[in-house]
Scaffold this active site. Structure first.
Site, mmCIF file in Angstrom:
data_model
loop_
_atom_site.group_PDB
_atom_site.id
_atom_site.type_symbol
_atom_site.label_atom_id
_atom_site.label_comp_id
_atom_site.label_asym_id
_atom_site.label_seq_id
_atom_site.Cartn_x
_atom_site.Cartn_y
_atom_site.Cartn_z
ATOM 1 N N HIS A 1 2.788 88.211 26.071
ATOM 2 C CA HIS A 1 3.711 89.062 26.813
ATOM 3 C C HIS A 1 3.238 90.509 26.933
ATOM 4 C CE1 HIS A 1 6.487 85.911 25.060
ATOM 5 N NE2 HIS A 1 6.594 85.747 26.353
ATOM 6 N N GLU B 1 6.779 88.753 17.725
ATOM 7 C CA GLU B 1 5.348 88.892 18.032
ATOM 8 C C GLU B 1 4.906 90.318 17.701
ATOM 9 O OE1 GLU B 1 5.155 88.045 22.224
ATOM 10 O OE2 GLU B 1 5.538 85.908 21.945
ATOM 11 N N THR C 1 13.122 87.811 36.097
ATOM 12 C CA THR C 1 11.893 88.306 36.715
ATOM 13 C C THR C 1 10.905 88.886 35.696
ATOM 14 O OG1 THR C 1 13.302 88.894 38.576
ATOM 15 C CG2 THR C 1 11.060 89.790 38.592
ATOM 16 N N GLU C 2 9.623 88.562 35.904
ATOM 17 C CA GLU C 2 8.548 89.115 35.069
ATOM 18 C C GLU C 2 7.850 90.244 35.804
ATOM 19 O OE1 GLU C 2 5.574 86.288 33.799
ATOM 20 O OE2 GLU C 2 7.009 84.659 34.024
ATOM 21 N N THR D 1 18.182 81.519 46.672
ATOM 22 C CA THR D 1 17.456 80.613 47.564
ATOM 23 C C THR D 1 15.968 80.480 47.220
ATOM 24 O OG1 THR D 1 17.247 82.442 49.115
ATOM 25 C CG2 THR D 1 19.043 80.896 49.526
ATOM 26 N N GLY D 2 15.506 81.210 46.207
ATOM 27 C CA GLY D 2 14.114 81.053 45.773
ATOM 28 C C GLY D 2 13.901 79.696 45.115
ATOM 29 N N ARG D 3 12.665 79.224 45.102
ATOM 30 C CA ARG D 3 12.372 77.886 44.576
ATOM 31 C C ARG D 3 12.842 77.719 43.123
ATOM 32 N NH1 ARG D 3 7.700 75.540 42.168
ATOM 33 N NH2 ARG D 3 6.801 77.616 42.115
ATOM 34 N N GLU D 4 12.471 78.678 42.300
ATOM 35 C CA GLU D 4 12.831 78.626 40.888
ATOM 36 C C GLU D 4 14.345 78.735 40.695
ATOM 37 O OE1 GLU D 4 11.643 81.135 36.891
ATOM 38 O OE2 GLU D 4 10.485 81.474 38.714
#
Lengths: 403, 305
Positions: free
Chosen positions: B260, B217, B99-100, B17-20
Site C-alpha cells: 500500500h 503494516e 477508490t485507490e 454504473t461502474g463495472r466494480e
C-alpha cells in the site's frame, strides 16, 4: 516523484522564494560558462537523486572558471551509489552568516501538513529535534482554509527569532507551505536556508518530492521546469524481471500484477497476492528459513495471460526451479483464472506443472473450478483450512528441503 | 448489536454504473443490505439490479424521502473528493471510500470537512465494513455466499489496513468458533478517514465486542496513536495484533516500496520492529502467524474473565 536539486531550486524560485544565480550544466564546458557568468568562486554539485554526494566527492569548490571546468568533468564521471549524475549545478559561493532549516511535510497522525523551522540549519533535522528541541518550531495547517502568513510567523517566532530576521523568514516559510499544498509535495524542504552578510535570505539547497498519485495534475509546472515524465526516477535501476513484469501489467488493463526482485537473491519463486497477503506470505517464507527469489502482487482479477506472464517471468529467473502460488482469501480475483495462468506458464516453458508448482493456496472466489483444473494436472489445491503460514512452509520444504 | 452498521442501515453507491460498483451492489443486495439508490452523473432514470440511479445525491435523498445513512464511493480518483463532499453536504454520516490512488491532499481535505460536519469516512483504498449476518457495505468478503462463509457473527472486532487480510483473519476467527462482531477494512493509504484509535471508542461501547484484532503494516504512526489512546482512555478491551511486512526492515530493502501507499517507511518509528516493540510494551501481543490469532484472542478473553 523525486526531483534533482536544480529542479527543486526552480520550483522554489517559481514560488517566489529567493535563490542564488545558480546554473545547471550537462557538460564541463557548460559548467565553465556558468562559472564565468557568475564570476567568482563557485560550488560544483553533482545532480543525482540519492544522498551522500558530499562524502562521495560529488561536491567541489572552485575559485576560477578553469577550475570549475576541471571539477565538473570529474564530477560528471563520478558514480554515486551506482547513479551517474545528469549534470552539475554551479552555484556562487555565498557569504553565509547563518543557516536555517525550513520544511513542510505531511503529519499523517494529525492528517494535516506540518511546517518545520529551525535556526540550526545545514545539518540533519532529526538530530536537531532530538538534541535541541527548543530550536525546532512546528505548526499544523488546515487543509480547508487559505494558508495565512501569521501561522508561519508563529513557527519562526517559536525558535526565538525576532527583528528583520523574523520578517524575512516568515514569507519564505509561508510560500513553502503554499508550494507544498499547490504542488502536492510529500516533502518540500529548504536546507540550508541561508542568511547572507547583507541580511537577505536565500535557498542554498532544496529537496522536493511530489506525490506520485498527483503527478498527472501538475503537468504544466513540470513542463516549465523541464521534467521528462517518461524518464524513470527510481532510486535504483529496475531489473529485467521488474521491467518485464511491468510491461506485462501495462499491456492489459484487467487486474494488476507487480514484481520486484531488488534485494532478493533466493530460489523460491513467489507468485503471490494480494497487497497485505503478499507482505504476510513473504514474511512467512522467510521466517521458516526460505529464501524468496522475488516479491510479487496479484490483485483485481487479472486475465489468464497476465497471471501466466507473471509466473513465466518468475520461472525464468536464474536458480528458480519451482514456484509457490499463494494468496490470502480472494473475493475479486478468481482462483480458476490464476490456476489456468500458472499452469499455462509451466507448459509453455516445457515444465511439468505438478513438479513446478510447489504449492497452490488460493481460497475464495471460483475455488471449486480452480481445484478441478489443478486436479487435472496433479496439483494439490489448498483451501482456507491450510493456513498461509503452513502453505509457505510447504513451499520452503519442497524447494529447499533437499539441499 | 455492532458498530457502524445495523439492520435498518440505508446507503447509496456513488459511481454505481461502474463495472466494480455494479458487482458490489449485487453482492450487498444479496447479503441483505439496504441499497436505496445510486449516483452517476448523466445516468438518471436507469437501474442497477433494481436500484434507481440519480444524477445527484440530493435527488437520491429526496426520492428516499428520509435521510440516507451511508454512501459507498467508487468513482475515479480525480472525482472522488467532490463525490465525498457531495455526500457530506447532503447529510450522509458514514462514507466508505473504495477508490485507490487519491492524492493525499484530497483525502486530507475531505477528512477535515467530515470532521467539521460530524460525518465519518472509512478508507480510502478499502473494501468497506461488514456486520456478519446483518449488513455488508462495500466489496468486503466478496459475493454474499463467500462473505457468509468467511464471516460468522461473534465477539471479535476486526480492523485491517488490508482488505483481503480482513477476510483472511475473519475466516480464521470464524473457523475457530469466535466469529466477528464488526469487521472494518480501514484502508492502506498514508492518510485515512478512520484509524484504529478513532474506531476503538465505538468498539469499546459495543456490548457484542469482547476483543479486537488488528492487521497492520510498516509505515505511519497509527499504532503509536492506538497505544496512546489505550493509555489515555484506560480501555481494557483486549487487542491482538498481526504485523505484515517485517522483511521490509532489512537493509537491502531500504528505499523500496511494497504494498500500500501507506506502507512506505518515512522514519525509524515506522519500521515493523519498532511498531511490534511499541505494541507489546502496551500489552498488545503481536502474533507471528495469522493462524495463531484465535488462540491469542482466547487467551486474552480467558485472562479478562
Amino acid at each position: 516523484m523525486r526531483f534533482y536539486e536544480y529542479e527543486s531550486r526552480k520550483i522554489v524560485e517559481l514560488a517566489g522564494i529567493p535563490v542564488t544565480q545558480y546554473g545547471f550544466a550537462k557538460t564541463a564546458a557548460e559548467a565553465r560558462d556558468a562559472a564565468e557568468r557568475i564570476g567568482g568562486p563557485v560550488v560544483i554539485k553533482s545532480q543525482v537523486l540519492v544522498g551522500g554526494r558530499m562524502k562521495a566527492g560529488g561536491v567541489k569548490f572552485a575559485d576560477t572558471a578553469e577550475q570549475a571546468e576541471r571539477d565538473a568533468a570529474e564530477i560528471l564521471e563520478l558514480e554515486i551509489s551506482g547513479h551517474r549524475p545528469v549534470g552539475v549545478l554551479v552555484d556562487p559561493k555565498a557569504e553565509v552568516e547563518q543557516e536555517y532549516y525550513a520544511a513542510v511535510l505531511w503529519d499523517g497522525r494529525a492528517k494535516r501538513p506540518m511546517m518545520l523551522f529551525s535556526d540550526m540549519g545545514g545539518i540533519d533535522i532529526e538530530e536537531v529535534a532530538e538534541k535541541h528541541p527548543a530550536h525546532v518550531g512546528r505548526g499544523h495547517l488546515s487543509n480547508l482554509h487559505p494558508i495565512p502568513d501569521f501561522r508561519a510567523k508563529e513557527v519562526v517566532s517559536d525558535v526565538g527569532m525576532t527583528g528583520s530576521e523574523l520578517n524575512r523568514a516568515t514569507p519564505i516559510l509561508a510560500r513553502l507551505a503554499r508550494l507544498q499544498r499547490d504542488h502536492d509535495m510529500t516533502l518540500a524542504e529548504i536546507n540550508p536556508l541561508a542568511r547572507l552578510s547583507d541580511g537577505s535570505f536565500v535557498a542554498l539547497d532544496a529537496h522536493m518530492e511530489m506525490e506520485d498519485e498527483a503527478v498527472g495534475r501538475h503537468k504544466k509546472v513540470l513542463g516549465e521546469i523541464g521534467v521528462e515524465l517518461e524518464e524513470p526516477r527510481e532510486l535504483y535501476e529496475p531489473s529485467a524481471f521488474e521491467r518485464n513484469v511491468k510491461a506485462i501489467d501495462e499491456a492489459d488493463h484487467r487486474g494488476v500484477i507487480q514484481g520486484k526482485d531488488h534485494g532478493f537473491e533466493g530460489n523460491i519463486g513467489l507468485v503471490i497476492g494480494a497487497g497485505g497477503g503478499s507482505l504476510t506470505l513473504t514474511d512467512a517464507v522467510r521466517s521458516q528459513g526460505g529464501k524468496p527469489a522475488n516479491y510479487a502482487e496479484i490483485g483485481g482479477n487479472p486475465s489468464v495471460a497476465k497471471s501466466k506472464g507473471l509466473a513465466m517471468e518468475v520461472l525464468k529467473k536464474e536458480g528458480v526451479e519451482k514456484i509457490a502460488v499463494m494468496m490470502s482469501i480472494v473475493s475479486n480475483t478468481r482462483v480458476d483464472i490464476v490456476a489456468r495462468g500458472v499452469i499455462a506458464a509451466c507448459l509453455e516453458l516445457g515444465k511439468d506443472p505438478a513438479e513446478t508448482i510447489a504449492v497452490f493456496r488460493i481460497p475464495g472466489a471460483w475455488e471449486e473450478e480452480g481445484a478441478k483444473i489443478l486436479g487435472k494436472y496433479g496439483i494439490d489445491f489448498n483451501d482456507r483450512s491450510v493456513s498461509m503460514w503452513d502453505a509457505a512452509g510447504t513451499a520452503v520444504q519442497k524447494v529447499q528441503g533437499a539441499s | 448489536v455492532s458498530i457502524l452498521l445495523n439492520e435498518d442501515f440505508t446507503f447509496i453507491v456513488q459511481g454505481i454504473t461502474g463495472r466494480e460498483a455494479v458487482n458490489l451492489t449485487r453482492e450487498c443486495l444479496d447479503y441483505g443490505s439496504k441499497v436505496v439508490g445510486g449516483v452517476t452523473p448523466g445516468r438518471k432514470g436507469r437501474e442497477v439490479h433494481g436500484v434507481p440511479v440519480f444524477d445527484t445525491v440530493a435527488q437520491a435523498v429526496a426520492e428516499h424521502g428520509s435521510p440516507i445513512d451511508g454512501s459507498v464511493v467508487t468513482v475515479p480518483p480525480a472525482f472522488t473528493k467532490d463525490a465525498v463532499v457531495e455526500a457530506i453536504e447532503n447529510g450522509i454520516g458514514l462514507i466508505v471510500v473504495v477508490t485507490e490512488r487519491i492524492p493525499r491532499r484530497d483525502v486530507a481535505e475531505m477528512v477535515e470537512l467530515a470532521g467539521e460536519r460530524g460525518a465519518r469516512i472509512i478508507g480510502p483504498n478499502c473494501l468497506g465494513v461488514i456486520v456478519p449476518g446483518v449488513c455488508k457495505m462495500g466489496g468486503i468478503g466478496g459475493p454474499a455466499k463467500d462473505a457468509a462463509k468467511a464471516y460468522k457473527p461473534g465477539q471479535v472486532g476486526v480492523m485491517s489496513r488490508s482488505g483481503g487480510m480482513t477476510t483472511e483473519i475473519s475466516s480464521t476467527l470464524t473457523a475457530a468458533g469466535l466469529g466477528v462482531s464488526t469487521a472494518c477494512s480501514i484502508g492502506g493509504d498514508a492518510i485515512i478517514g478512520s484509524t484504529y484509535a478513532e474506531l476503538m471508542p465505538l468498539f469499546e461501547q459495543d456490548e457484542q465486542t469482547e476483543a479486537i484484532v488488528i492487521y497492520t503494516e510498516p509505515g505511519g504512526r497509527m499504532e503509536a496513536e492506538l497505544v496512546d489512546w489505550r493509555r489515555e482512555s484506560g480501555s481494557k478491551l483486549p487487542i491482538v495484533a498481526f504485523m505484515a511486512g517485517k522483511f521490509m526492515d532489512d537493509e537491502e530493502m531500504q528505499g523500496m516500496s511494497f504494498g500500500h501507499a501507506g506502507t512506505i517507511v518515512e522514519g525509524a518509528e515506522d519500521s515493523a520492529t519498532q511498531k511490534i516493540a511499541r505494541l507489546e510494551e502496551a500489552g498488545i501481543p503481536v502474533v507471528e502467524r495469522i493462524d495463531e490469532i484465535p488462540a491469542a484472542v482466547k487467551q486474552k478473553l480467558g485472562a479478562a474473565a
